[in-house]
Design a protein around this motif. Structure first.
Motif, short mmCIF file in Angstrom:
data_model
loop_
_atom_site.label_atom_id
_atom_site.label_comp_id
_atom_site.label_asym_id
_atom_site.label_seq_id
_atom_site.Cartn_x
_atom_site.Cartn_y
_atom_site.Cartn_z
N ASN A 29 1.00 -1.12 -0.15
CA ASN A 29 0.04 0.04 -0.23
C ASN A 29 1.09 1.43 0.02
OD1 ASN A 29 -2.27 -1.19 -0.06
ND2 ASN A 29 -2.53 -1.48 2.21
N ASN A 30 0.45 2.06 -0.50
CA ASN A 30 1.20 3.55 -0.79
C ASN A 30 1.11 4.25 0.69
OD1 ASN A 30 1.48 3.57 -3.62
ND2 ASN A 30 -0.68 4.52 -3.98
N GLY A 31 2.34 4.82 1.25
CA GLY A 31 2.60 5.30 2.60
C GLY A 31 3.05 4.51 3.38
N PHE A 32 3.41 3.20 3.06
CA PHE A 32 3.73 2.13 4.10
C PHE A 32 5.07 1.53 3.60
CE2 PHE A 32 -0.57 2.34 5.05
CZ PHE A 32 -0.49 2.78 6.41
N ALA A 33 6.12 1.28 4.43
CA ALA A 33 7.37 0.52 3.80
C ALA A 33 6.97 -0.63 3.23
CB ALA A 33 8.14 0.34 5.08
N ARG A 34 7.81 -1.04 2.07
CA ARG A 34 7.43 -2.16 1.37
C ARG A 34 7.73 -3.38 2.16
NH1 ARG A 34 6.56 -3.47 -3.77
NH2 ARG A 34 7.46 -5.25 -4.57
N GLU A 35 8.54 -3.48 2.99
CA GLU A 35 9.00 -4.65 3.92
C GLU A 35 8.53 -4.45 5.32
OE1 GLU A 35 9.85 -7.55 2.39
OE2 GLU A 35 10.27 -6.55 0.43
N ASN A 36 7.27 -4.15 5.55
CA ASN A 36 6.69 -3.93 7.05
C ASN A 36 5.88 -5.17 7.39
OD1 ASN A 36 4.70 -3.48 4.97
ND2 ASN A 36 3.68 -2.10 6.45
N GLN A 37 6.49 -6.24 7.35
CA GLN A 37 5.75 -7.38 8.01
C GLN A 37 5.71 -7.52 9.33
OE1 GLN A 37 4.54 -10.39 5.74
NE2 GLN A 37 3.37 -9.83 7.53
N ASN A 38 4.51 -6.86 9.89
CA ASN A 38 4.39 -7.08 11.47
C ASN A 38 4.40 -8.30 11.91
OD1 ASN A 38 2.29 -4.06 12.12
ND2 ASN A 38 3.71 -4.16 10.59
N TYR A 39 3.49 -9.18 11.35
CA TYR A 39 3.33 -10.56 11.62
C TYR A 39 2.49 -11.41 10.64
CZ TYR A 39 -1.10 -9.04 13.49
OH TYR A 39 -2.55 -8.46 13.66
N ALA A 40 2.58 -12.73 10.30
CA ALA A 40 1.90 -13.36 9.54
C ALA A 40 1.83 -14.85 9.95
CB ALA A 40 2.50 -13.20 8.14
N LEU A 41 0.73 -15.57 9.64
CA LEU A 41 0.54 -16.85 9.66
C LEU A 41 0.50 -17.35 8.42
CD1 LEU A 41 -0.15 -19.63 11.33
CD2 LEU A 41 -2.57 -18.93 11.20
N ARG A 42 1.23 -18.25 8.07
CA ARG A 42 1.36 -18.66 6.67
C ARG A 42 1.47 -20.27 6.52
NH1 ARG A 42 6.03 -14.99 3.70
NH2 ARG A 42 7.01 -16.78 4.76
N LEU A 43 1.40 -20.82 5.25
CA LEU A 43 1.80 -22.20 5.18
C LEU A 43 2.95 -22.34 4.20
CD1 LEU A 43 -1.98 -23.55 4.81
CD2 LEU A 43 -0.29 -23.89 6.74
N ARG A 44 3.89 -23.09 4.25
CA ARG A 44 4.92 -23.03 3.60
C ARG A 44 5.09 -24.60 2.91
NH1 ARG A 44 9.65 -21.03 2.17
NH2 ARG A 44 11.59 -22.09 2.16
N GLY A 45 5.46 -24.59 1.82
CA GLY A 45 5.53 -25.84 0.98
C GLY A 45 6.80 -26.63 1.33
#
Length: 175
Positions: A29-45
């Motif tokens: 999103n515009n106005g936010f740092a590109r690498e701003n991962q606060n947290y994430a729940l994901r699945l990894r292959g």
């Protein structure tokens, strides 16, 4: 401390791919740092299975600033509904608890490894099922239900008790 949980019915997942169940930041999103991962729940292959994965970026903004935990076991995509959860206290890397289908699962930190650093904190959006501006490589292919985010540790018994299913379901291997 944060606990993230969801029911997922993942159709496909490529080796090494990371698909988002829920993530805060990293939206492009515009106005936010590109690498701003606060947290994430994901699945990894990994090895033909979908592993529970937790990711955040520390607030130091160094070259080694992404911290990812992957479970040591997973489920085979295309096998129906599965319940996943993680609980983590930022600054306490040993606190991470993973859960898959009502059972605790072990795992390991990779990328920048364990850290006592806290996450990036900003006011970017929370997205369900995708990240990185809707990148196909990070978009969940399947169904997601009952996403829950708690700002405290949820007791392991409570998380385990959430897994209830009537249909025959392939067993998750023991860790």
């Amino acid at each position: 401390t944060i606990t993230l949980e969801a029911w997922v019915n993942l159709y496909t997942l490529g080796e090494g791919n990371n698909v988002y169940v829920v993530g805060k930041g990293r939206t492009n999103n515009n106005g936010f740092a590109r690498e701003n991962q606060n947290y994430a729940l994901r699945l990894r292959g990994i090895g033909g299975t979908a592993r529970v994965s937790f990711l955040f970026r520390n607030g130091k903004k160094s070259d080694a600033d992404y911290h990812r935990w992957n479970s040591s076991v997973g489920f085979t995509p295309g096998t129906g509904w599965h319940h996943i959860a993680v609980s983590y206290t930022f600054g306490q890397p040993e606190s991470l608890q993973g859960d898959l289908d009502g059972k605790p699962v072990g795992g390991a930190w990779d990328m920048a490894g364990k850290t006592k650093d806290g996450p990036v904190v900003d006011n970017d959006e929370l997205w369900i099922g995708s990240a990185l501006g809707g990148s196909p490589g990070n978009t969940f292919t399947g169904l997601i239900d009952e996403v829950a985010i708690y700002r405290h540790a949820v007791a392991e018994k409570h998380i385990d008790d959430r897994y209830r299913i009537d249909a025959d379901q392939p067993a998750v291997p023991e860790a």
